[in-house]
Design a protein around this motif. Sequence first.
Motif, PDB file in Angstrom:
ATOM      1  N   ILE A  40       7.581  30.099   1.771  1.00  0.00           N
ATOM      2  CA  ILE A  40       7.841  29.470   0.474  1.00  0.00           C
ATOM      3  C   ILE A  40       6.871  29.993  -0.574  1.00  0.00           C
ATOM      4  CG2 ILE A  40       8.822  27.366   1.447  1.00  0.00           C
ATOM      5  CD1 ILE A  40       6.117  26.011   1.098  1.00  0.00           C
ATOM      6  N   ALA A  41       7.261  29.863  -1.828  1.00  0.00           N
ATOM      7  CA  ALA A  41       6.416  30.312  -2.935  1.00  0.00           C
ATOM      8  C   ALA A  41       5.220  29.384  -3.099  1.00  0.00           C
ATOM      9  CB  ALA A  41       7.229  30.337  -4.227  1.00  0.00           C
ATOM     10  N   PRO A  42       4.115  29.904  -3.608  1.00  0.00           N
ATOM     11  CA  PRO A  42       2.966  29.034  -3.890  1.00  0.00           C
ATOM     12  C   PRO A  42       3.279  28.098  -5.044  1.00  0.00           C
ATOM     13  CG  PRO A  42       2.594  31.222  -4.764  1.00  0.00           C
ATOM     14  CD  PRO A  42       3.860  31.310  -3.965  1.00  0.00           C
ATOM     15  N   PRO A  43       2.506  27.033  -5.208  1.00  0.00           N
ATOM     16  CA  PRO A  43       2.777  26.089  -6.295  1.00  0.00           C
ATOM     17  C   PRO A  43       2.519  26.709  -7.668  1.00  0.00           C
ATOM     18  CG  PRO A  43       0.712  25.558  -5.218  1.00  0.00           C
ATOM     19  CD  PRO A  43       1.360  26.610  -4.385  1.00  0.00           C
ATOM     20  N   GLN A  44       3.395  26.416  -8.598  1.00  0.00           N
ATOM     21  CA  GLN A  44       3.211  26.889  -9.969  1.00  0.00           C
ATOM     22  C   GLN A  44       2.126  26.085 -10.680  1.00  0.00           C
ATOM     23  OE1 GLN A  44       7.171  26.505 -11.520  1.00  0.00           O
ATOM     24  NE2 GLN A  44       7.971  28.253 -10.376  1.00  0.00           N
ATOM     25  N   LYS A  45       1.967  24.842 -10.272  1.00  0.00           N
ATOM     26  CA  LYS A  45       0.929  23.971 -10.827  1.00  0.00           C
ATOM     27  C   LYS A  45      -0.093  23.713  -9.735  1.00  0.00           C
ATOM     28  CE  LYS A  45       0.240  19.311 -12.793  1.00  0.00           C
ATOM     29  NZ  LYS A  45      -0.343  19.727 -14.077  1.00  0.00           N
ATOM     30  N   ASP A  46      -1.364  23.938 -10.026  1.00  0.00           N
ATOM     31  CA  ASP A  46      -2.404  23.751  -9.018  1.00  0.00           C
ATOM     32  C   ASP A  46      -3.633  23.119  -9.669  1.00  0.00           C
ATOM     33  OD1 ASP A  46      -3.756  23.836  -6.598  1.00  0.00           O
ATOM     34  OD2 ASP A  46      -3.324  25.952  -6.215  1.00  0.00           O
ATOM     35  N   GLU A  47      -4.582  22.711  -8.838  1.00  0.00           N
ATOM     36  CA  GLU A  47      -5.792  22.106  -9.365  1.00  0.00           C
ATOM     37  C   GLU A  47      -6.671  23.167 -10.029  1.00  0.00           C
ATOM     38  OE1 GLU A  47      -8.262  20.494  -6.272  1.00  0.00           O
ATOM     39  OE2 GLU A  47      -8.168  22.311  -5.067  1.00  0.00           O
ATOM     40  N   ARG A  48      -7.540  22.710 -10.879  1.00  0.00           N
ATOM     41  CA  ARG A  48      -8.471  23.616 -11.540  1.00  0.00           C
ATOM     42  C   ARG A  48      -9.484  24.154 -10.534  1.00  0.00           C
ATOM     43  NH1 ARG A  48     -10.198  19.101 -15.696  1.00  0.00           N
ATOM     44  NH2 ARG A  48      -9.774  17.969 -13.770  1.00  0.00           N
ATOM     45  N   VAL A  49      -9.831  25.417 -10.677  1.00  0.00           N
ATOM     46  CA  VAL A  49     -10.801  26.038  -9.766  1.00  0.00           C
ATOM     47  C   VAL A  49     -12.164  25.365  -9.952  1.00  0.00           C
ATOM     48  CG1 VAL A  49     -11.993  28.167  -9.138  1.00  0.00           C
ATOM     49  CG2 VAL A  49      -9.575  28.225  -9.794  1.00  0.00           C
ATOM     50  N   SER A  50     -12.789  25.040  -8.834  1.00  0.00           N
ATOM     51  CA  SER A  50     -14.091  24.387  -8.870  1.00  0.00           C
ATOM     52  C   SER A  50     -15.053  25.108  -7.936  1.00  0.00           C
ATOM     53  CB  SER A  50     -13.960  22.922  -8.452  1.00  0.00           C
ATOM     54  OG  SER A  50     -15.230  22.319  -8.316  1.00  0.00           O
ATOM     55  N   THR A  51     -16.304  25.136  -8.300  1.00  0.00           N
ATOM     56  CA  THR A  51     -17.323  25.752  -7.446  1.00  0.00           C
ATOM     57  C   THR A  51     -18.353  24.719  -6.995  1.00  0.00           C
ATOM     58  OG1 THR A  51     -18.644  26.348  -9.398  1.00  0.00           O
ATOM     59  CG2 THR A  51     -17.084  27.992  -8.564  1.00  0.00           C
ATOM     60  N   ALA A  52     -18.080  23.457  -7.259  1.00  0.00           N
ATOM     61  CA  ALA A  52     -19.049  22.398  -6.941  1.00  0.00           C
ATOM     62  C   ALA A  52     -18.664  21.688  -5.650  1.00  0.00           C
ATOM     63  CB  ALA A  52     -19.125  21.402  -8.085  1.00  0.00           C
ATOM     64  N   GLY A  53     -19.480  21.849  -4.607  1.00  0.00           N
ATOM     65  CA  GLY A  53     -19.323  21.087  -3.380  1.00  0.00           C
ATOM     66  C   GLY A  53     -18.012  21.289  -2.663  1.00  0.00           C
ATOM     67  N   THR A  54     -17.553  20.216  -2.032  1.00  0.00           N
ATOM     68  CA  THR A  54     -16.301  20.243  -1.281  1.00  0.00           C
ATOM     69  C   THR A  54     -15.365  19.149  -1.780  1.00  0.00           C
ATOM     70  OG1 THR A  54     -17.218  18.768   0.416  1.00  0.00           O
ATOM     71  CG2 THR A  54     -17.397  21.159   0.794  1.00  0.00           C
ATOM     72  N   GLU A  55     -14.099  19.284  -1.430  1.00  0.00           N
ATOM     73  CA  GLU A  55     -13.101  18.267  -1.753  1.00  0.00           C
ATOM     74  C   GLU A  55     -12.357  17.893  -0.478  1.00  0.00           C
ATOM     75  OE1 GLU A  55     -10.557  19.573  -4.900  1.00  0.00           O
ATOM     76  OE2 GLU A  55     -12.219  20.024  -6.253  1.00  0.00           O
ATOM     77  N   LYS A  56     -11.586  16.806  -0.562  1.00  0.00           N
ATOM     78  CA  LYS A  56     -10.846  16.340   0.604  1.00  0.00           C
ATOM     79  C   LYS A  56      -9.371  16.177   0.280  1.00  0.00           C
ATOM     80  CE  LYS A  56     -14.694  14.018   2.907  1.00  0.00           C
ATOM     81  NZ  LYS A  56     -15.182  12.758   3.525  1.00  0.00           N
ATOM     82  N   ALA A  57      -8.536  16.373   1.303  1.00  0.00           N
ATOM     83  CA  ALA A  57      -7.096  16.171   1.195  1.00  0.00           C
ATOM     84  C   ALA A  57      -6.643  15.414   2.432  1.00  0.00           C
ATOM     85  CB  ALA A  57      -6.370  17.511   1.099  1.00  0.00           C
TER      86      ALA A  57
END
Length: 239
Positions: A40-57
């Motif tokens: 499948i194609a990647p999402p056209q809308k995505d989160e802003r690029v961040s370089t701070a720490g980690t995130e969770k999903a």
Amino acid sequence: MKTFSLALSGLRRNSLRLALGVVVLQTAACSFAGEDAVSIAPPQKDERVSTAGTEKAVLAGGCFWGVQGVFQHVQGVRQVVSGYAGGSADTAHYERVSEGDTGHAESVEITYDPSQLSYGTLLQIFFSVAHNPTELNRQGPDHGTQYRSAIFPENAEQQAVAQAYIAQLDAAKAFGAPIVTQIERYNGFYPAEDYHQNFLTTHPTYPYIVVNDLPKVSQLKQLFATRYSEQPVLLQTAK
């Protein structure tokens, strides 16, 4: 069968999963009985690029053994925990969740580095490889709301990305049927019992894993070669 019973002493899966294991053990060879991955194609809308720490999903896509095993092989992922989401803390236990009336879904909590991997890319792998998002309240041999396809956004940006991506994939008719993945309110994640963690890696010959989950890892390597990590990131559990 003795080999089957010794594979995981004390672990009770539902009758469909146990029956599948017996069938596999009685055959000389087995074929992939799960779902084929979809490019499948990647999402056209995505989160802003961040370089701070980690995130969770937090994502739910059927049995957490395979979903955890897939994301443990994704570069940029720091940790994946199998667990429960969608219900309350007092029912976040395997035996209760298995009854299908707690509101929980078997889920994984993914900790990732947003400078290497975006939330949208996690969703692309989730929809493409980790499970079939067109199956309602089931995945493969497992049936019940605890095996539903669901996303639990932890903030408004994650929710917007998930909603937009589902709409994008449905509009493109990326699958043979509409996506039934629910976007649910995040109200906490509860880690599963230690014997469920790292299950794909520590039990690679377990019949359910052989038939349903190892092919997902192979498909990840094939479809997301630049994202694939040969060495899984395993969760440290109590001895």
